[in-house]
Scaffold this motif. Structure first.
Motif, PDB file in Angstrom:
ATOM      1  N   TYR A   2     -41.887 -26.681  42.032  1.00 60.11           N
ATOM      2  CA  TYR A   2     -40.942 -27.110  41.012  1.00 60.11           C
ATOM      3  C   TYR A   2     -39.690 -26.237  41.061  1.00 60.11           C
ATOM      4  O   TYR A   2     -39.777 -25.009  41.105  1.00 60.11           O
ATOM      5  CB  TYR A   2     -41.558 -27.022  39.618  1.00 60.11           C
ATOM      6  CG  TYR A   2     -42.536 -28.130  39.309  1.00 60.11           C
ATOM      7  CD1 TYR A   2     -42.083 -29.385  38.925  1.00 60.11           C
ATOM      8  CD2 TYR A   2     -43.908 -27.914  39.399  1.00 60.11           C
ATOM      9  CE1 TYR A   2     -42.972 -30.411  38.619  1.00 60.11           C
ATOM     10  CE2 TYR A   2     -44.808 -28.928  39.112  1.00 60.11           C
ATOM     11  CZ  TYR A   2     -44.330 -30.171  38.721  1.00 60.11           C
ATOM     12  OH  TYR A   2     -45.215 -31.180  38.444  1.00 60.11           O
ATOM     13  N   GLN A   3     -38.527 -26.883  41.074  1.00 67.43           N
ATOM     14  CA  GLN A   3     -37.246 -26.187  40.991  1.00 67.43           C
ATOM     15  C   GLN A   3     -36.815 -26.240  39.525  1.00 67.43           C
ATOM     16  O   GLN A   3     -36.399 -27.282  39.030  1.00 67.43           O
ATOM     17  CB  GLN A   3     -36.212 -26.847  41.899  1.00 67.43           C
ATOM     18  CG  GLN A   3     -36.602 -26.896  43.363  1.00 67.43           C
ATOM     19  CD  GLN A   3     -36.768 -25.506  43.948  1.00 67.43           C
ATOM     20  OE1 GLN A   3     -35.990 -24.599  43.643  1.00 67.43           O
ATOM     21  NE2 GLN A   3     -37.776 -25.333  44.792  1.00 67.43           N
ATOM     22  N   ALA A  43     -40.163 -22.190  40.872  1.00 72.98           N
ATOM     23  CA  ALA A  43     -39.083 -21.304  41.295  1.00 72.98           C
ATOM     24  C   ALA A  43     -37.881 -21.501  40.373  1.00 72.98           C
ATOM     25  O   ALA A  43     -37.517 -22.646  40.061  1.00 72.98           O
ATOM     26  CB  ALA A  43     -38.680 -21.589  42.740  1.00 72.98           C
ATOM     27  N   GLU A  44     -37.296 -20.399  39.935  1.00 75.49           N
ATOM     28  CA  GLU A  44     -36.096 -20.494  39.105  1.00 75.49           C
ATOM     29  C   GLU A  44     -34.920 -20.951  39.957  1.00 75.49           C
ATOM     30  O   GLU A  44     -34.614 -20.360  40.981  1.00 75.49           O
ATOM     31  CB  GLU A  44     -35.776 -19.135  38.479  1.00 75.49           C
ATOM     32  CG  GLU A  44     -34.512 -19.159  37.630  1.00 75.49           C
ATOM     33  CD  GLU A  44     -34.111 -17.786  37.128  1.00 75.49           C
ATOM     34  OE1 GLU A  44     -32.902 -17.542  36.960  1.00 75.49           O
ATOM     35  OE2 GLU A  44     -35.011 -16.941  36.923  1.00 75.49           O
ATOM     36  N   LYS A  45     -34.258 -22.010  39.526  1.00 76.05           N
ATOM     37  CA  LYS A  45     -33.129 -22.554  40.273  1.00 76.05           C
ATOM     38  C   LYS A  45     -31.792 -22.216  39.623  1.00 76.05           C
ATOM     39  O   LYS A  45     -30.842 -21.828  40.287  1.00 76.05           O
ATOM     40  CB  LYS A  45     -33.271 -24.079  40.400  1.00 76.05           C
ATOM     41  CG  LYS A  45     -32.289 -24.725  41.364  1.00 76.05           C
ATOM     42  CD  LYS A  45     -32.577 -24.317  42.793  1.00 76.05           C
ATOM     43  CE  LYS A  45     -31.649 -25.027  43.770  1.00 76.05           C
ATOM     44  NZ  LYS A  45     -31.868 -24.593  45.147  1.00 76.05           N
ATOM     45  N   THR A  74     -31.246 -31.581  42.036  1.00 76.78           N
ATOM     46  CA  THR A  74     -31.211 -30.128  42.226  1.00 76.78           C
ATOM     47  C   THR A  74     -32.366 -29.452  41.493  1.00 76.78           C
ATOM     48  O   THR A  74     -32.946 -28.491  41.989  1.00 76.78           O
ATOM     49  CB  THR A  74     -29.872 -29.558  41.726  1.00 76.78           C
ATOM     50  OG1 THR A  74     -28.802 -30.222  42.387  1.00 76.78           O
ATOM     51  CG2 THR A  74     -29.765 -28.065  42.003  1.00 76.78           C
ATOM     52  N   ILE A  75     -32.696 -29.931  40.304  1.00 76.00           N
ATOM     53  CA  ILE A  75     -33.841 -29.411  39.549  1.00 76.00           C
ATOM     54  C   ILE A  75     -34.760 -30.567  39.169  1.00 76.00           C
ATOM     55  O   ILE A  75     -34.303 -31.699  38.966  1.00 76.00           O
ATOM     56  CB  ILE A  75     -33.392 -28.651  38.284  1.00 76.00           C
ATOM     57  CG1 ILE A  75     -32.581 -29.568  37.354  1.00 76.00           C
ATOM     58  CG2 ILE A  75     -32.585 -27.422  38.643  1.00 76.00           C
ATOM     59  CD1 ILE A  75     -32.247 -28.926  36.015  1.00 76.00           C
ATOM     60  N   SER A 456     -25.597 -19.962  44.237  1.00 76.36           N
ATOM     61  CA  SER A 456     -26.327 -21.163  43.820  1.00 76.36           C
ATOM     62  C   SER A 456     -25.495 -21.997  42.861  1.00 76.36           C
ATOM     63  O   SER A 456     -25.457 -23.227  42.950  1.00 76.36           O
ATOM     64  CB  SER A 456     -27.648 -20.764  43.160  1.00 76.36           C
ATOM     65  OG  SER A 456     -28.466 -20.048  44.049  1.00 76.36           O
TER      66      SER A 456
END
Length: 529
Positions: A2-3, A43-45, A74-75, A456
């Motif tokens: 997971y983003q 994961a932290e996006k 993107t997430i 990012s």
């Protein structure tokens, strides 16, 4: 994998309650990061922060950016401290949790509410919490309104800026004192109006006598920090009208000037003078009550409608301005044609050539120029968008390498910190040595994390530009706009302002314009043709 996007929000009221704003936001971010660290496959996006923004509406900058990232893929996961961070208005909050996020296959986590959309579905208990948040929003709105009205009912003048003719007392809080110079101007305006002068005539006399308008007077004479940077510092009809209908000049404080249909709306409806709640004899009067009543009776007898004879405002209202003096253009009536033929500078029309030169444009010419400019803008935006997409693709490998290097550095420093801790436990390092190394590694990691976050964010920002531009262009997916299609709705959607110059030339400021040539450029609010 997971983003995840971390969304944080704090309102102005909550800032005041919780102390420093950064602490509140920091706690929300740290709570989400702790949640991610305790679980695999997340994961932290990106982090989205709306500071000083009410949860009563969803027109928030970072929230809309988060939605754009969801649309771009993107997430695919969003984390909130609790449901109130998403929003306090129950209808839209229910929509996002019950429909939007599930349709987009986005995982939602509300940490303090113990809610994870993967584990359990949207339930009645969560809906009850949303309803309670809405009640909190309504209660807060009511308390603020009541507090302000209570102050006013006790004779306090709560608005930041006093009306022209008064200044705020330095000795008594929220009390008005007479400004002798400005008060004489106010009295003069009332006398002239009673003697038969209209708004335009009064403006002309005051301007010829060199008397600064209220905005210029507050900024340049009183130096109150009043924000004013438009016009020439001259009197206009709306300023005179506002003075002539303001009951504060009779020594009263108005408890309510507007009413809002709902605490969820920004729209305010003006309360008529007859229905206003007034607190009398609060401060020194500049105008007697009898004189004020007499002026209101004269105003009623002279009142004329803004609209044309067909009761319809022109489609450019609110968008068309004189390029010389920046005052709104008005329809020009020609007696020889027995009708309107175009637009002209409102200053020139009302006050003559000494205030602004003759600036006129016909209906047909304006429509022709605007249609041509819009078509050129849409065409240019399509080209610029393709160029931007190409530039993003070219820089993608380079950006990936930079991100990978930073991630490797972060992982290496974390490993060093772990090794230092093990050496401390084995008594190879003293406590002081361990703490010094730990601080050094954490400081370096914060630096790398900041650089990684900036890279990012830049990538997501570029992707959001392309996505938003595509959506905007699809909304106007037509080959050529024609004059017949140039309606009020189209103009409001596309155009921010139009400035007209002599010889029938115009400048158009569009609401969206994609600047090509560099991936560092983002979607601008204004574009000029």
């Amino acid at each position: 994998m997971y983003q995840a996007g971390i969304y944080c929000r704090v309102s102005i009221e909550e800032q005041n309650k919780e102390g420093e704003y950064s602490n509140s936001i920091h706690s929300q971010i740290q709570m989400a990061r702790d949640y991610i660290a305790e679980r695999n496959g997340i994961a932290e996006k990106k982090v989205y922060v709306d500071d000083g923004v009410s949860g009563g509406n969803f027109e928030r900058t970072e929230f809309r950016r988060m939605l754009a990232d969801i649309e771009l893929g993107t997430i695919n996961m969003v984390i909130f401290k609790d449901v109130s961070r998403l929003g306090r208005e129950h209808i839209d909050t229910n929509y996002y949790l019950g429909k939007y996020f599930p349709e987009k296959l986005v995982r939602v986590v509300l940490i303090l509410d113990n809610y994870d959309s993967v584990v359990r579905t949207y339930d009645e208990m969560l809906e009850l919490k949303i309803l309670l948040n809405d009640m909190y929003l309504r209660d807060t709105s009511r308390k603020i309104k009541t507090a302000i009205q209570t102050k006013r009912s006790m004779g306090e003048y709560t608005p930041k800026q006093p009306p022209f003719g008064y200044v705020k007392s330095k000795k008594i809080y929220n009390h008005l004192e007479v400004d002798s110079y400005a008060a004489e101007v106010v009295k003069r305006i009332y006398r002239m109006y009673q003697n038969g002068f209209g708004y335009t005539g009064i403006c002309r006399i005051l301007n010829e006598d060199g008397i600064p308008c209220p905005a210029k007077y507050k900024k340049e004479v009183l130096k109150t920090g009043y924000v004013w940077n438009a016009g020439k510092g001259l009197w206009i009809a709306s300023t005179v009208s506002g003075i002539l209908k303001n009951p504060v000049y009779t020594g009263v404080v108005v408890i309510r000037k507007h009413e809002r249909p709902s605490y969820k709306l920004k729209y305010k409806k003006a309360i008529s003078l007859e229905e206003m709640e007034l607190v009398p004899d609060v401060h020194e009067a500049i105008i007697s009550k009898e004189e004020f009543v007499q002026v209101q009776q004269i105003r009623k007898g002279r009142r004329t409608p803004y609209f044309d004879k067909n009761s319809e405002p022109h489609k450019y209202v609110g968008l068309l301005f004189c390029g010389k003096c920046k005052i709104a253009m008005r329809k020009r009536y020609l007696a020889s044609h027995k009708g309107f033929d175009g637009y002209m500078c409102g200053f020139h029309q009302k006050l003559g050539k000494n205030y602004c030169e003759l600036n006129h444009i016909t209906f047909e010419k304006l429509d022709e120029l605007v249609v041509f400019a819009i078509n050129q803008q849409l065409k240019q935006m399509k080209t610029d968008m393709k160029n931007l997409e190409s530039q993003i693709r070219e820089k993608e490998p380079e950006l990936d390498v930079k991100i990978a290097r930073l991630q490797a550095k972060i992982e290496r420093k974390m490993e060093y910190r772990k090794q230092a801790y093990e050496q401390f436990m084995d008594e190879v390092l003293s406590k002081e040595e361990y703490l010094e190394l730990k601080q050094m590694y954490e400081q370096e990691n914060r630096k790398y994390q900041k650089e990684l976050s900036e890279l990012s964010h830049e990538r997501q920002r570029q992707q959001a530009v392309v996505y938003e531009t595509k959506i905007w262009l699809e909304h106007f997916n037509r080959r050529q706009l024609t004059v017949k299609q140039l309606t009020k709705e189209v103009l409001v959607e596309l155009v921010d302002k139009i400035y007209v110059y002599p010889e029938q030339k115009i400048d158009i400021y569009f609401k969206f314009a994609l600047k090509a040539g560099s991936t560092d450029k983002i979607l601008e609010k204004e574009g000029v043709i």
